[in-house]
Design a protein around this motif. Structure first.
Motif, PDB file in Angstrom:
ATOM      1  N   SER A 223     -37.890  -8.495 -16.878  1.00 37.88           N
ATOM      2  CA  SER A 223     -37.273  -7.481 -16.261  1.00 37.88           C
ATOM      3  C   SER A 223     -36.498  -6.321 -17.268  1.00 37.88           C
ATOM      4  N   HIS A 235     -46.312 -17.627  -9.727  1.00 39.09           N
ATOM      5  CA  HIS A 235     -45.983 -18.128  -8.572  1.00 39.09           C
ATOM      6  C   HIS A 235     -45.655 -16.693  -7.528  1.00 39.09           C
ATOM      7  N   HIS A 236     -46.121 -16.533  -6.715  1.00 42.45           N
ATOM      8  CA  HIS A 236     -45.906 -15.371  -5.685  1.00 42.45           C
ATOM      9  C   HIS A 236     -44.474 -14.731  -5.786  1.00 42.45           C
ATOM     10  N   LYS A 237     -43.628 -15.750  -5.832  1.00 40.55           N
ATOM     11  CA  LYS A 237     -42.336 -15.198  -5.906  1.00 40.55           C
ATOM     12  C   LYS A 237     -41.682 -14.205  -7.303  1.00 40.55           C
ATOM     13  N   LYS A 239     -44.101 -12.443  -8.784  1.00 39.87           N
ATOM     14  CA  LYS A 239     -44.757 -11.191  -8.571  1.00 39.87           C
ATOM     15  C   LYS A 239     -44.175 -10.325  -7.416  1.00 39.87           C
ATOM     16  N   GLU A 240     -43.496 -10.868  -6.498  1.00 37.15           N
ATOM     17  CA  GLU A 240     -42.610 -10.230  -5.567  1.00 37.15           C
ATOM     18  C   GLU A 240     -41.278  -9.681  -5.857  1.00 37.15           C
ATOM     19  N   ALA A 241     -40.664 -10.488  -6.990  1.00 29.39           N
ATOM     20  CA  ALA A 241     -39.315 -10.217  -7.589  1.00 29.39           C
ATOM     21  C   ALA A 241     -39.617  -8.763  -8.587  1.00 29.39           C
ATOM     22  N   PRO A 243     -42.429  -6.182  -8.570  1.00 25.31           N
ATOM     23  CA  PRO A 243     -43.745  -5.696  -8.096  1.00 25.31           C
ATOM     24  C   PRO A 243     -44.160  -4.689  -9.025  1.00 25.31           C
ATOM     25  N   ASN A 244     -43.423  -4.177 -10.020  1.00 21.78           N
ATOM     26  CA  ASN A 244     -43.908  -2.674 -10.594  1.00 21.78           C
ATOM     27  C   ASN A 244     -44.464  -3.416 -12.015  1.00 21.78           C
TER      28      ASN A 244
END
Length: 268
Positions: A223, A235-237, A239-241, A243-244
């Motif tokens: 980030s 892990h999906h977390k 990608k969710e954290a 998203p851009n």
């Protein structure tokens, strides 16, 4: 154009067999030859990473223990931040009460484990562990604590994360490097802040950095960098954290090396 490349290792630069491919080595060598700086940015111990750096054969800084240690290309320690002694003692008391957990410490040049039965000792590499007494833990020089569950139960570790944050959020930074590995560093420690410090040393800013990762312990680095890229297998977390951020391929398909070859190497 980005001047600094920072990459996580497991699940990112390394294959699923924890190897650096010949092609990846070639790309990193070409980047170095073209004046780019490469940084290993990992939760691993600095002794372990130094051996990998030697395999690659380029001068590179190392961010290890998720930012609690930084070594320069000459292997000189230029930054360290340890967990406070009283915090270590308090956390070990909590972990000692649950016999399904294993505590690990990265302490100075050593890797210490509270239970030996988690690991197969028949295939020890260049860096192996020593056993410590969880009821009488060493408390000096500890860069990182990481915790594993004997059944690889992520939900159990996630619950533990919540419990530890409730007690120690003002003293430590807690994150997952993988779904089965909960990691604890001193407050304010992260790969992102270590990357910022190295960039400044080299005369650059975070906007001049590109970073690759796949775990929640990569969140700050991904980030904060000028460009962050997430592995397809993250892990999906993660990608969710974030998203851009752009998602690239898999580590077994040499996605980091392929991206660098396409977007950063100057074609001659």
């Amino acid at each position: 154009m980005y001047q600094i490349v920072a990459s996580d290792l497991d699940g990112t630069l390394l294959t699923s067999e924890h190897q650096i491919t010949t092609y990846t080595k070639q790309i990193l060598t070409q980047l170095h030859q073209q004046g780019k700086s490469f940084i290993f940015a990992t939760g691993r111990h600095h002794v372990d990473v130094a051996a990998m750096r030697e395999q690659v054969g380029i001068p590179a800084f190392m961010i290890t223990s998720n930012g609690a240690r930084v070594h320069d290309s000459e292997n000189t320690l230029i930054f360290q931040q340890n967990i406070a002694a009283d915090t270590i003692q308090s956390i070990m008391k909590i972990l000692a009460a649950d016999k399904t957990l294993q505590a690990n410490l990265y302490r100075n040049d050593d890797w210490l484990v509270s239970r030996e039965d988690f690991y197969d000792t028949s295939n020890e590499a260049h860096f192996s562990y020593k056993v410590f007494d969880i009821n009488n833990p060493p408390v000096d020089g500890v860069a990182k604590i990481f915790i594993k569950h004997e059944q690889k139960n992520h939900d159990k570790l996630a619950l533990l994360e919540t419990q530890l944050n409730a007690k120690f959020s003002d003293k430590v930074h807690i994150t997952f490097s993988s779904p089965n590995c909960l990691e604890i560093m001193d407050k304010g420690v992260s790969k992102g802040h270590a990357l910022q410090a190295i960039a400044k040393m080299k005369g650059y800013e975070l906007k001049d950095c590109i970073a690759f990762g796949d775990g929640m312990n990569d969140f700050e680095m991904l980030s904060m960098a000028g460009k962050g890229l997430i592995m397809e297998t993250a892990h999906h977390k993660v990608k969710e954290a974030l998203p851009n951020l752009e998602v690239i391929g898999r580590c077994d398909d040499e996605a980091v090396a392929n991206y660098l070859a396409k977007h950063l190497l100057v074609q001659k």
